[in-house]
Design a protein around this motif. Structure first.
Motif, PDB file in Angstrom:
ATOM      1  N   THR A   1      41.594  37.260  37.728  1.00 37.19           N
ATOM      2  CA  THR A   1      41.634  38.039  38.959  1.00 37.19           C
ATOM      3  C   THR A   1      40.514  39.071  38.920  1.00 37.19           C
ATOM      4  O   THR A   1      40.215  39.638  37.871  1.00 37.19           O
ATOM      5  N   VAL A   2      39.885  39.287  40.059  1.00 39.45           N
ATOM      6  CA  VAL A   2      38.743  40.195  40.138  1.00 39.45           C
ATOM      7  C   VAL A   2      39.020  41.238  41.211  1.00 39.45           C
ATOM      8  O   VAL A   2      39.227  40.892  42.377  1.00 39.45           O
TER       9      VAL A   2
ATOM     10  N   LEU B   1      43.579  30.048  39.296  1.00 35.35           N
ATOM     11  CA  LEU B   1      42.867  31.257  38.903  1.00 35.35           C
ATOM     12  C   LEU B   1      42.265  31.147  37.506  1.00 35.35           C
ATOM     13  O   LEU B   1      41.363  31.905  37.147  1.00 35.35           O
TER      14      LEU B   1
ATOM     15  N   THR C   1      39.887  36.436  44.128  1.00 37.09           N
ATOM     16  CA  THR C   1      38.991  35.778  43.168  1.00 37.09           C
ATOM     17  C   THR C   1      38.254  34.623  43.837  1.00 37.09           C
ATOM     18  O   THR C   1      37.038  34.471  43.694  1.00 37.09           O
TER      19      THR C   1
END
Length: 311
Positions: A296-297, A105, A245
């Motif tokens: 992280t999205v 990530l 993500t």
């Protein structure tokens, strides 16, 4: 006697004049005169003979001033060495990722950090959360990125929220499970690859395993290396877990599909650091990189995961 007065005395010796020493030191002549008088009074000897055009160091003063100059030089070197080491420490950034399976990530974050700040040196390591917290407390890590946990003020640590982590089950394109809402028994019918059983979103995996008659843990492939797991999933009917993500990337969409299975609520994430008064330059750069490229999205509000992957 203090070092400042010693500096004034050494400056008078080097310049041969109280007035010239005052100009070099950028202070008043009276301040230099008083400092010389104070040192002479404390030593009970004359350091200088006053002349019409300046001063001349006495024989008794010569030994004292030469030794004082060496002490001041050593002090200056000591301070320079300390600053040099601090500058070196400021360049090195030791980052822990908990659990290790989440290291991927940080790809864009670390790339941004290194490419935009040539001075920084990054040391990235995966670690179980509790072990990472211990490394952080004892000064072996500068920052820990992982699931958010309540922190007591007495720990001396600070937690800064990051976007939550959401995961999904994924498979190769054209997998028999694609295109329909799935239950745990559907997933359990195929080989499952998971990075570990200590990370976030482990509960949904355990729920899937409850549908197996055999010993559940023996039905898993546990591979922390995501490229290895992805290569197997792309070429077989195995399924695995992946963060949103990566699901939102073009690289994922060309090779895989997200399956319609509920993996539970997103996991709160955080950047955890020691509560230092003056953060290093490298730590400031890390925060900037995390803001530019968060690991992280979150999903776009109002859109489902499958809708996101289909765009």
């Amino acid at each position: 006697m203090n070092l400042t007065k010693l500096r004034y005395v050494v400056a008078v010796d080097r310049e041969g004049s109280i007035s010239r020493a005052a100009r070099v030191l950028h202070i008043t002549q009276s301040a230099v005169t008083k400092a010389v008088a104070d040192v002479e009074a404390e030593l009970a000897l004359s350091l200088f003979d006053r002349r019409a055009r300046g001063v001349v160091t006495t024989a008794e003063g010569r030994d004292f001033i030469d030794r004082a100059a060496r002490i001041l030089s050593d002090m200056d070197q000591l301070v320079d060495d300390a600053r040099t080491k601090r500058d070196s420490r400021d360049r090195v950034l030791r980052i822990g990722i908990a659990p290790p399976s989440l290291e991927g990530l940080m790809n864009r974050t670390i790339r941004h950090l290194v490419l935009n700040h040539e001075a920084v040196r990054v040391q990235l390591r995966g670690t179980p959360f509790e072990a990472g917290m211990q490394l952080l407390r004892q000064g072996d890590l500068d920052a820990l990125i992982g699931p958010s946990h309540p922190l007591s003020p007495q720990t001396g640590l600070r937690s800064e929220p990051l976007p939550p982590l959401r995961a999904c089950i994924f498979a190769r394109k054209g997998h028999p499970l694609t295109g329909r809402r799935l239950q745990g028994r559907d997933i359990a019918a195929y080989p499952i690859i998971t990075p570990d059983l200590s990370g976030p979103h482990v509960e949904p995996i355990l729920d899937i395993l409850e549908n197996l008659e055999d010993e559940p843990l023996r039905s898993l492939h546990m591979l922390e290396n995501f490229p290895m797991a992805a290569g197997i999933i792309e070429r077989s009917d195995a399924v695995g877990t992946v963060s949103v993500t990566y699901v939102q990337s073009q690289a994922f969409r060309t090779r895989f599909e997200a399956l319609d299975f509920d993996m539970g609520a997103p996991v709160p994430m955080a950047l955890i650091t020691r509560g230092e008064m003056q953060p290093s330059k490298a730590m400031k750069w890390l925060r900037e990189a995390l803001e530019a490229h968060p690991p992280t999205v979150p999903l776009t509000p109002g859109m489902s995961l499958l809708a996101e992957t289909a765009t």
